[in-house]
Scaffold this motif. Structure first.
Motif, PDB file in Angstrom:
ATOM      1  N   GLU A 134      -9.688  17.724  13.092  1.00  0.00           N
ATOM      2  CA  GLU A 134     -10.923  18.408  13.296  1.00  0.00           C
ATOM      3  C   GLU A 134     -11.081  18.617  15.047  1.00  0.00           C
ATOM      4  O   GLU A 134     -10.834  17.443  15.600  1.00  0.00           O
ATOM      5  N   VAL A 171       0.650  -1.122   0.122  1.00  0.00           N
ATOM      6  CA  VAL A 171      -0.088  -0.098  -0.180  1.00  0.00           C
ATOM      7  C   VAL A 171       0.909   1.316  -0.132  1.00  0.00           C
ATOM      8  O   VAL A 171       0.693   2.333  -0.504  1.00  0.00           O
ATOM      9  N   PHE A 222      -8.039  13.128  -0.078  1.00  0.00           N
ATOM     10  CA  PHE A 222      -6.813  14.212  -0.184  1.00  0.00           C
ATOM     11  C   PHE A 222      -6.137  14.006  -1.449  1.00  0.00           C
ATOM     12  O   PHE A 222      -5.534  12.990  -1.692  1.00  0.00           O
ATOM     13  N   GLY A 264       5.550   6.681   1.978  1.00  0.00           N
ATOM     14  CA  GLY A 264       4.289   7.389   2.202  1.00  0.00           C
ATOM     15  C   GLY A 264       3.391   7.894   1.120  1.00  0.00           C
ATOM     16  O   GLY A 264       4.106   8.029   0.004  1.00  0.00           O
ATOM     17  N   ILE A 265       2.265   7.732   1.230  1.00  0.00           N
ATOM     18  CA  ILE A 265       1.537   7.929   0.130  1.00  0.00           C
ATOM     19  C   ILE A 265       1.795   9.309  -0.651  1.00  0.00           C
ATOM     20  O   ILE A 265       1.664   9.530  -1.905  1.00  0.00           O
ATOM     21  N   ILE A 266       1.917  10.435   0.377  1.00  0.00           N
ATOM     22  CA  ILE A 266       2.009  11.890  -0.403  1.00  0.00           C
ATOM     23  C   ILE A 266       3.390  11.931  -1.021  1.00  0.00           C
ATOM     24  O   ILE A 266       3.427  12.547  -2.272  1.00  0.00           O
ATOM     25  N   LYS A 277     -22.842  17.059   9.304  1.00  0.00           N
ATOM     26  CA  LYS A 277     -22.644  18.430   9.034  1.00  0.00           C
ATOM     27  C   LYS A 277     -22.776  18.411   7.572  1.00  0.00           C
ATOM     28  O   LYS A 277     -21.732  17.903   6.864  1.00  0.00           O
ATOM     29  N   GLU A 317      -7.690  12.681   9.983  1.00  0.00           N
ATOM     30  CA  GLU A 317      -7.870  12.012   8.703  1.00  0.00           C
ATOM     31  C   GLU A 317      -6.492  11.822   8.101  1.00  0.00           C
ATOM     32  O   GLU A 317      -5.832  12.770   7.806  1.00  0.00           O
ATOM     33  N   SER A 318      -6.313  10.657   7.680  1.00  0.00           N
ATOM     34  CA  SER A 318      -5.152  10.496   6.852  1.00  0.00           C
ATOM     35  C   SER A 318      -5.707  10.430   5.197  1.00  0.00           C
ATOM     36  O   SER A 318      -6.862  10.708   5.248  1.00  0.00           O
ATOM     37  N   VAL A 319      -4.595  10.240   4.440  1.00  0.00           N
ATOM     38  CA  VAL A 319      -4.765  10.224   3.016  1.00  0.00           C
ATOM     39  C   VAL A 319      -6.135   9.153   2.940  1.00  0.00           C
ATOM     40  O   VAL A 319      -7.082   9.165   2.051  1.00  0.00           O
ATOM     41  N   LYS A 320      -5.870   8.118   3.528  1.00  0.00           N
ATOM     42  CA  LYS A 320      -6.785   6.695   3.438  1.00  0.00           C
ATOM     43  C   LYS A 320      -8.221   7.108   4.003  1.00  0.00           C
ATOM     44  O   LYS A 320      -9.168   6.590   3.641  1.00  0.00           O
ATOM     45  N   ARG A 374     -15.662  11.464   2.242  1.00  0.00           N
ATOM     46  CA  ARG A 374     -15.212   9.989   1.639  1.00  0.00           C
ATOM     47  C   ARG A 374     -16.473   9.213   0.753  1.00  0.00           C
ATOM     48  O   ARG A 374     -17.511   9.896   0.870  1.00  0.00           O
ATOM     49  N   GLU A 417     -16.504  10.542  21.233  1.00  0.00           N
ATOM     50  CA  GLU A 417     -15.732  11.180  19.951  1.00  0.00           C
ATOM     51  C   GLU A 417     -15.574  12.609  20.425  1.00  0.00           C
ATOM     52  O   GLU A 417     -16.455  13.366  20.356  1.00  0.00           O
ATOM     53  N   GLY A 426      -0.542   6.753   8.733  1.00  0.00           N
ATOM     54  CA  GLY A 426       0.119   7.447   7.603  1.00  0.00           C
ATOM     55  C   GLY A 426      -0.175   9.003   7.635  1.00  0.00           C
ATOM     56  O   GLY A 426      -0.628   9.426   8.468  1.00  0.00           O
ATOM     57  N   ASP A 427       0.260   9.568   6.376  1.00  0.00           N
ATOM     58  CA  ASP A 427       0.121  10.980   6.280  1.00  0.00           C
ATOM     59  C   ASP A 427      -1.252  11.444   6.717  1.00  0.00           C
ATOM     60  O   ASP A 427      -2.303  11.180   6.270  1.00  0.00           O
ATOM     61  N   VAL A 444      -3.809  14.538   7.003  1.00  0.00           N
ATOM     62  CA  VAL A 444      -4.026  15.594   6.089  1.00  0.00           C
ATOM     63  C   VAL A 444      -5.200  16.814   6.795  1.00  0.00           C
ATOM     64  O   VAL A 444      -5.331  17.511   5.909  1.00  0.00           O
ATOM     65  N   PHE A 445      -5.709  15.930   7.782  1.00  0.00           N
ATOM     66  CA  PHE A 445      -6.934  16.796   8.140  1.00  0.00           C
ATOM     67  C   PHE A 445      -7.035  16.563   9.582  1.00  0.00           C
ATOM     68  O   PHE A 445      -7.168  15.307  10.041  1.00  0.00           O
ATOM     69  N   LYS A 488     -11.186  22.469   4.020  1.00  0.00           N
ATOM     70  CA  LYS A 488     -10.074  21.663   3.841  1.00  0.00           C
ATOM     71  C   LYS A 488     -10.424  19.930   4.324  1.00  0.00           C
ATOM     72  O   LYS A 488      -9.701  19.344   4.245  1.00  0.00           O
ATOM     73  N   ALA A 489     -11.542  19.851   4.747  1.00  0.00           N
ATOM     74  CA  ALA A 489     -12.039  18.489   5.185  1.00  0.00           C
ATOM     75  C   ALA A 489     -12.206  17.302   4.086  1.00  0.00           C
ATOM     76  O   ALA A 489     -13.057  17.945   3.265  1.00  0.00           O
ATOM     77  N   PRO A 490     -11.506  16.603   4.195  1.00  0.00           N
ATOM     78  CA  PRO A 490     -11.819  15.425   3.175  1.00  0.00           C
ATOM     79  C   PRO A 490     -13.298  15.004   3.333  1.00  0.00           C
ATOM     80  O   PRO A 490     -13.909  14.940   4.386  1.00  0.00           O
ATOM     81  N   VAL A 522     -20.763  15.097   6.110  1.00  0.00           N
ATOM     82  CA  VAL A 522     -19.713  14.494   6.916  1.00  0.00           C
ATOM     83  C   VAL A 522     -20.043  14.541   8.365  1.00  0.00           C
ATOM     84  O   VAL A 522     -20.231  15.794   8.835  1.00  0.00           O
ATOM     85  N   ARG A 523     -20.103  13.551   8.909  1.00  0.00           N
ATOM     86  CA  ARG A 523     -20.277  13.428  10.342  1.00  0.00           C
ATOM     87  C   ARG A 523     -21.679  14.255  10.834  1.00  0.00           C
ATOM     88  O   ARG A 523     -21.484  14.984  11.833  1.00  0.00           O
TER      89      ARG A 523
END
Lengths: 367, 125
Positions: free
Chosen positions: B39, A32, A317, A36-38, A348, B57-60, A296, B52, B33-34, B36-37, A292-294, A345-346
């Motif tokens: 909250e 995977v 991202f 690192g992915i980035i 919101k 949040e990672s890339v994945k 999914r 919670e 992993g990386d 990226v965000f 900025k929030a991803p 998202v969550r």
């Protein structure tokens, strides 16, 4: 890794020796990420990345009627494929849904096929059962498949193989690489220039190691493969396309030749022709979150009145975009570029905008 | 810095007086992993243990960060908004998420110390 016997590709030991983080994917133990992915994503966009895609299915259709037989199963123009040309197409079901997406290439008297790992068994059964007696399917289980992607890919591969630098996007050629008889295509799944190389299994490690020894090349895992293809606006089977989505809804009508639209003659043609005529009720679009929030896969997309208009199918991202990127299906009246939507998202609503794909300009070599 | 305590969900808390600083462990950031965000919660909000309180949040994927103890948020690491990668670079330091006013110090005794947590993650691999 726990549980279940997992299959491995010809390059499995190499991945482990390179320190990859291995994960189960489509029944295979696959890398995977390495560093690192980035970092891997950025390296592919600036240098050259080597991907093991040997888990994918490779096959060969032979016989005088091979191209015509395949056309009964896909909406792409296969009989019109010139020697050394490659096409992207889809295996469809009777509802016009997509059983898988694949590459079909004309090499000599044969049609060379590359299908998704997670679908290969069912694809090959479907193809074998659907081509009739004028064609034969040979599954090429002993071949490895690697991708070399990025702006430096042509320079690197050109050091080890004749004539590859001049190849144009979506062409394929039998090429000697380090003495092995390979099938090299100028194609990929990153939006960058590059190649996919089908290799006799026993030569895979030597070729991969030789390419990795080049200073421009780093190994790239499935994590970055996903972020690269998402930025490039390319569909992931099982997420963005599946048996319930048609090529028309998915925005893949460019892959259906005029002749096939008119003549039909493939599984699900009536549904697809109807959608081509009337327009589909939903469309796959790019979705750019304003913040900025991803977002999914499976997040609900809402119109500005709070009504449900669709769903995210891929999101995360984008390292090159340096922010969140997504794609998904929305009702056609919300599919126009610039349409403001909310993505839940969550619990919101996060504001987002319908945008044109790709997020990152594709840089294919068209000669 | 005071002693760190750990949860099974890989949060750490380091208490100074009655305020605990909370983050995720080195092991957790490696698994993610990386990043990226991030909250973080609003200052003034109260959480029960296990609720919670933040999202990383990672890339994945997205993962929850749970409150390790009952309490009220007194400060958040707003620097993570522009530099979420700090969680990867300095999980036990600059990558902290929030500070929580600990309601019941006895809850800390139920968390793992460093040695117990190290043994716990060794079992996970």
């Amino acid at each position: 890794m726990s549980g279940g016997a997992s299959r491995t590709t010809h390059l499995h030991e190499l991945h482990v020796s390179l320190g990859a983080k291995m994960v189960p994917f489509a029944g295979y133990d696959m890398p995977v990420q390495y560093t690192g992915i980035i970092a891997e994503h950025r390296h592919t966009r600036s240098g050259a990345g080597l991907f093991d895609v040997g888990h994918m299915g490779q096959g060969r259709l032979t016989g005088a009627g091979a191209a015509a037989a395949l056309e009964t199963l896909v909406p792409g123009d296969i009989t019109g494929l010139a020697e050394g040309r490659m096409r992207y197409t889809q295996l469809t079901n009777e509802h016009g849904g997509i059983l898988d997406d694949l590459m079909a290439s004309k090499i000599g008297d044969a049609i060379f096929l590359v299908v998704n790992a997670s679908r290969k068994e069912s694809d090959f059964a479907h193809i074998a059962g659907g081509i009739g007696s004028d064609a034969a399917l040979e599954i090429l289980a002993d071949r490895a498949l690697i991708a070399l992607q990025g702006p430096k890919a042509a320079a690197v591969l050109g050091r080890h193989a004749q004539g590859v630098a001049e190849m144009k996007f979506m062409t394929i050629s039998a090429v000697d690489v380090l003495g092995a008889e390979c099938l090299v295509s100028r194609s990929g799944y990153t939006g960058e220039d590059g190649y996919e190389i089908s290799i006799p299994g026993e030569s895979a490690v030597e070729i991969a190691q030789t390419l990795l020894a080049e200073s421009e090349v780093e190994p790239i895992g499935l994590g970055a493969r996903d972020t690269l293809r998402l930025e490039a606006g390319l569909c992931l089977y099982g997420s963005d396309i599946d048996e319930t989505t048609t090529p028309v809804e998915a925005g893949l009508t460019w892959s259906i030749a005029k002749r096939r639209r008119k003549e039909g003659g493939f599984v699900g043609a009536p549904v697809i022709q109807q959608q081509l005529a009337d327009g589909p009720e939903r469309r796959r679009v790019g979705l750019k979150p304003d913040g900025k929030a991803p977002v999914r896969a499976h997040a609900e997309v809402r119109g500005k009145l709070g009504e449900s208009v669709g769903e995210v199918t891929s999101g995360g991202f984008g390292p090159t975009v340096d922010g969140p990127v997504a794609m998904g299906y929305v009702k056609s009246e919300h599919a126009e570029e610039g349409t403001p939507v909310d993505i839940m998202v969550r619990g919101k609503p996060l504001p987002a905008t319908v945008v044109k794909l790709p997020f990152v300009e594709q840089r294919y070599f068209k000669g | 810095m005071a002693d760190m305590k750990f949860t099974k969900e890989h949060e750490w808390i380091a208490v100074d007086g009655d305020v605990g600083t909370v983050g995720i462990s080195e092991y957790a950031q490696e698994q993610l992993g990386d990043v990226v965000f991030v909250e973080v919660p609003d200052v003034g909000k109260s959480f029960n243990r296990g609720e919670e309180a933040a999202v990383v949040e990672s890339v994945k994927a997205a993962s929850e960060v749970f409150a390790p103890v009952d309490g009220e948020i007194v400060e958040v690491n707003s620097g993570l908004e522009d530099a979420p990668g700090t969680v990867n670079e300095d999980a036990f330091g600059g990558g902290w998420f929030f500070k929580i006013k600990v309601n019941d110090a006895s809850q800390l005794d139920e968390l793992m110390d460093k040695a117990a947590y190290d043994a716990y993650i060794a079992e996970l691999d």
